[in-house]
Write a protein that holds these residues in place. Structure first.
Motif, PDB file in Angstrom:
ATOM      1  N   ILE A   1       1.387  13.555  -5.741  1.00  0.00           N
ATOM      2  CA  ILE A   1       0.593  14.110  -6.838  1.00  0.00           C
ATOM      3  C   ILE A   1      -0.353  15.189  -6.328  1.00  0.00           C
ATOM      4  CG2 ILE A   1      -1.267  13.550  -8.466  1.00  0.00           C
ATOM      5  CD1 ILE A   1       0.150  10.894  -8.970  1.00  0.00           C
ATOM      6  N   THR A   2      -0.924  14.977  -5.149  1.00  0.00           N
ATOM      7  CA  THR A   2      -1.903  15.929  -4.621  1.00  0.00           C
ATOM      8  C   THR A   2      -1.262  17.083  -3.848  1.00  0.00           C
ATOM      9  OG1 THR A   2      -2.214  14.590  -2.639  1.00  0.00           O
ATOM     10  CG2 THR A   2      -3.700  14.184  -4.490  1.00  0.00           C
ATOM     11  N   GLY A   3       0.048  17.131  -3.777  1.00  0.00           N
ATOM     12  CA  GLY A   3       0.708  18.257  -3.131  1.00  0.00           C
ATOM     13  C   GLY A   3       1.140  17.997  -1.701  1.00  0.00           C
ATOM     14  N   TRP A   4       0.980  16.775  -1.239  1.00  0.00           N
ATOM     15  CA  TRP A   4       1.369  16.443   0.115  1.00  0.00           C
ATOM     16  C   TRP A   4       2.861  16.644   0.325  1.00  0.00           C
ATOM     17  CZ3 TRP A   4       4.533  12.221   1.465  1.00  0.00           C
ATOM     18  CH2 TRP A   4       4.611  11.941   2.829  1.00  0.00           C
ATOM     19  N   GLY A   5       3.658  16.351  -0.691  1.00  0.00           N
ATOM     20  CA  GLY A   5       5.107  16.472  -0.570  1.00  0.00           C
ATOM     21  C   GLY A   5       5.545  17.904  -0.325  1.00  0.00           C
ATOM     22  N   GLN A   6       4.922  18.844  -1.019  1.00  0.00           N
ATOM     23  CA  GLN A   6       5.262  20.255  -0.819  1.00  0.00           C
ATOM     24  C   GLN A   6       4.866  20.722   0.574  1.00  0.00           C
ATOM     25  OE1 GLN A   6       3.292  22.267  -3.999  1.00  0.00           O
ATOM     26  NE2 GLN A   6       5.025  22.021  -5.407  1.00  0.00           N
ATOM     27  N   MET A   7       3.734  20.248   1.069  1.00  0.00           N
ATOM     28  CA  MET A   7       3.281  20.636   2.396  1.00  0.00           C
ATOM     29  C   MET A   7       4.250  20.120   3.464  1.00  0.00           C
ATOM     30  SD  MET A   7      -0.349  19.835   4.285  1.00  0.00           S
ATOM     31  CE  MET A   7      -0.150  18.086   4.061  1.00  0.00           C
ATOM     32  N   VAL A   8       4.683  18.880   3.341  1.00  0.00           N
ATOM     33  CA  VAL A   8       5.615  18.301   4.313  1.00  0.00           C
ATOM     34  C   VAL A   8       6.963  19.019   4.245  1.00  0.00           C
ATOM     35  CG1 VAL A   8       6.913  16.218   4.913  1.00  0.00           C
ATOM     36  CG2 VAL A   8       4.481  16.066   4.402  1.00  0.00           C
ATOM     37  N   ALA A   9       7.424  19.337   3.023  1.00  0.00           N
ATOM     38  CA  ALA A   9       8.693  20.048   2.878  1.00  0.00           C
ATOM     39  C   ALA A   9       8.617  21.443   3.500  1.00  0.00           C
ATOM     40  CB  ALA A   9       9.066  20.148   1.401  1.00  0.00           C
ATOM     41  N   ALA A  10       7.503  22.121   3.326  1.00  0.00           N
ATOM     42  CA  ALA A  10       7.342  23.455   3.910  1.00  0.00           C
ATOM     43  C   ALA A  10       7.342  23.382   5.434  1.00  0.00           C
ATOM     44  CB  ALA A  10       6.051  24.095   3.412  1.00  0.00           C
ATOM     45  N   GLN A  11       6.659  22.390   5.991  1.00  0.00           N
ATOM     46  CA  GLN A  11       6.631  22.246   7.443  1.00  0.00           C
ATOM     47  C   GLN A  11       8.017  21.892   7.985  1.00  0.00           C
ATOM     48  OE1 GLN A  11       4.232  22.785   9.670  1.00  0.00           O
ATOM     49  NE2 GLN A  11       2.835  23.479   8.082  1.00  0.00           N
ATOM     50  N   ALA A  12       8.723  20.994   7.290  1.00  0.00           N
ATOM     51  CA  ALA A  12      10.060  20.616   7.741  1.00  0.00           C
ATOM     52  C   ALA A  12      11.011  21.806   7.684  1.00  0.00           C
ATOM     53  CB  ALA A  12      10.590  19.473   6.878  1.00  0.00           C
ATOM     54  N   SER A  13      10.883  22.627   6.649  1.00  0.00           N
ATOM     55  CA  SER A  13      11.716  23.815   6.540  1.00  0.00           C
ATOM     56  C   SER A  13      11.418  24.805   7.657  1.00  0.00           C
ATOM     57  CB  SER A  13      11.473  24.476   5.179  1.00  0.00           C
ATOM     58  OG  SER A  13      12.149  25.702   5.084  1.00  0.00           O
ATOM     59  N   SER A  14      10.139  24.930   7.982  1.00  0.00           N
ATOM     60  CA  SER A  14       9.744  25.834   9.060  1.00  0.00           C
ATOM     61  C   SER A  14      10.290  25.367  10.404  1.00  0.00           C
ATOM     62  CB  SER A  14       8.212  25.906   9.105  1.00  0.00           C
ATOM     63  OG  SER A  14       7.782  26.632  10.225  1.00  0.00           O
ATOM     64  N   VAL A  15      10.205  24.078  10.669  1.00  0.00           N
ATOM     65  CA  VAL A  15      10.727  23.524  11.925  1.00  0.00           C
ATOM     66  C   VAL A  15      12.227  23.673  11.987  1.00  0.00           C
ATOM     67  CG1 VAL A  15      11.020  21.398  13.266  1.00  0.00           C
ATOM     68  CG2 VAL A  15       8.794  21.953  12.272  1.00  0.00           C
ATOM     69  N   ALA A  16      12.909  23.418  10.869  1.00  0.00           N
ATOM     70  CA  ALA A  16      14.366  23.571  10.833  1.00  0.00           C
ATOM     71  C   ALA A  16      14.762  25.012  11.096  1.00  0.00           C
ATOM     72  CB  ALA A  16      14.900  23.094   9.483  1.00  0.00           C
ATOM     73  N   GLY A  17      14.004  25.957  10.561  1.00  0.00           N
ATOM     74  CA  GLY A  17      14.285  27.372  10.808  1.00  0.00           C
ATOM     75  C   GLY A  17      14.103  27.736  12.284  1.00  0.00           C
ATOM     76  N   MET A  18      13.094  27.167  12.913  1.00  0.00           N
ATOM     77  CA  MET A  18      12.852  27.447  14.324  1.00  0.00           C
ATOM     78  C   MET A  18      13.946  26.853  15.204  1.00  0.00           C
ATOM     79  SD  MET A  18       8.708  26.945  14.536  1.00  0.00           S
ATOM     80  CE  MET A  18       8.803  26.420  16.196  1.00  0.00           C
TER      81      MET A  18
ATOM     82  N   VAL B   1       0.803  -1.218   0.000  1.00  0.00           N
ATOM     83  CA  VAL B   1       0.000   0.000   0.000  1.00  0.00           C
ATOM     84  C   VAL B   1       0.841   1.275   0.000  1.00  0.00           C
ATOM     85  CG1 VAL B   1      -1.627   1.319   1.421  1.00  0.00           C
ATOM     86  CG2 VAL B   1      -1.982  -1.112   1.050  1.00  0.00           C
ATOM     87  N   LEU B   2       1.970   1.273   0.707  1.00  0.00           N
ATOM     88  CA  LEU B   2       2.740   2.501   0.880  1.00  0.00           C
ATOM     89  C   LEU B   2       3.226   3.150  -0.420  1.00  0.00           C
ATOM     90  CD1 LEU B   2       4.716   1.930   4.175  1.00  0.00           C
ATOM     91  CD2 LEU B   2       2.852   3.510   3.744  1.00  0.00           C
ATOM     92  N   PRO B   3       3.739   2.405  -1.397  1.00  0.00           N
ATOM     93  CA  PRO B   3       4.175   3.087  -2.617  1.00  0.00           C
ATOM     94  C   PRO B   3       3.054   3.853  -3.320  1.00  0.00           C
ATOM     95  CG  PRO B   3       5.077   0.884  -2.554  1.00  0.00           C
ATOM     96  CD  PRO B   3       4.110   0.987  -1.424  1.00  0.00           C
ATOM     97  N   LEU B   4       1.884   3.260  -3.388  1.00  0.00           N
ATOM     98  CA  LEU B   4       0.748   3.939  -4.019  1.00  0.00           C
ATOM     99  C   LEU B   4       0.308   5.145  -3.194  1.00  0.00           C
ATOM    100  CD1 LEU B   4      -1.318   4.063  -6.279  1.00  0.00           C
ATOM    101  CD2 LEU B   4      -2.755   2.524  -4.936  1.00  0.00           C
ATOM    102  N   ALA B   5       0.312   5.000  -1.878  1.00  0.00           N
ATOM    103  CA  ALA B   5      -0.076   6.108  -1.009  1.00  0.00           C
ATOM    104  C   ALA B   5       0.901   7.279  -1.151  1.00  0.00           C
ATOM    105  CB  ALA B   5      -0.140   5.641   0.439  1.00  0.00           C
ATOM    106  N   LEU B   6       2.194   6.987  -1.205  1.00  0.00           N
ATOM    107  CA  LEU B   6       3.186   8.056  -1.370  1.00  0.00           C
ATOM    108  C   LEU B   6       3.044   8.740  -2.729  1.00  0.00           C
ATOM    109  CD1 LEU B   6       6.318   6.415   0.243  1.00  0.00           C
ATOM    110  CD2 LEU B   6       4.932   8.280   1.140  1.00  0.00           C
ATOM    111  N   LEU B   7       2.836   7.961  -3.773  1.00  0.00           N
ATOM    112  CA  LEU B   7       2.641   8.539  -5.103  1.00  0.00           C
ATOM    113  C   LEU B   7       1.422   9.443  -5.128  1.00  0.00           C
ATOM    114  CD1 LEU B   7       3.447   8.646  -8.115  1.00  0.00           C
ATOM    115  CD2 LEU B   7       1.931   6.689  -8.461  1.00  0.00           C
ATOM    116  N   LEU B   8       0.326   8.969  -4.577  1.00  0.00           N
ATOM    117  CA  LEU B   8      -0.892   9.780  -4.531  1.00  0.00           C
ATOM    118  C   LEU B   8      -0.678  11.040  -3.707  1.00  0.00           C
ATOM    119  CD1 LEU B   8      -3.866   9.983  -5.304  1.00  0.00           C
ATOM    120  CD2 LEU B   8      -4.401   8.701  -3.234  1.00  0.00           C
ATOM    121  N   GLY B   9       0.062  10.914  -2.605  1.00  0.00           N
ATOM    122  CA  GLY B   9       0.338  12.082  -1.774  1.00  0.00           C
ATOM    123  C   GLY B   9       1.163  13.128  -2.488  1.00  0.00           C
TER     124      GLY B   9
END
Length: 69
Positions: free
Chosen positions: A49-66, A39-47
């Motif tokens: 595609i829908t922009g989940w990767g950008q959201m996680v990267a933005a949050q990680a960048s924000s936490v790293a900055g803090m 299930v995980l490969p399909l879930a990651l691909l879908l995530g």
């Protein structure tokens, strides 16, 4: 209701239940890690595609900055 206790495998082709399919248990159920690996490969691909990767990267960048990294 049909009696199914005499079957040797989930498909009933006559092969032993242990050789029926990789990762299946004698009762016909998959091991949880096998199910997750399917299930995980399909879930990651879908995530991604829908922009989940950008959201996680933005949050990680924000936490790293803090943290001062």
């Amino acid at each position: 209701m049909a009696h199914t206790a005499g079957r040797t495998s989930p498909g009933g082709q006559g092969e032993p239940a242990a050789l029926a399919a990789p990762g299946t248990r004698p009762g016909g159920r998959r091991h949880p890690l096998v199910a997750a690996a399917m299930v995980l490969p399909l879930a990651l691909l879908l995530g991604f595609i829908t922009g989940w990767g950008q959201m996680v990267a933005a949050q990680a960048s924000s936490v790293a900055g803090m943290l001062g990294s």
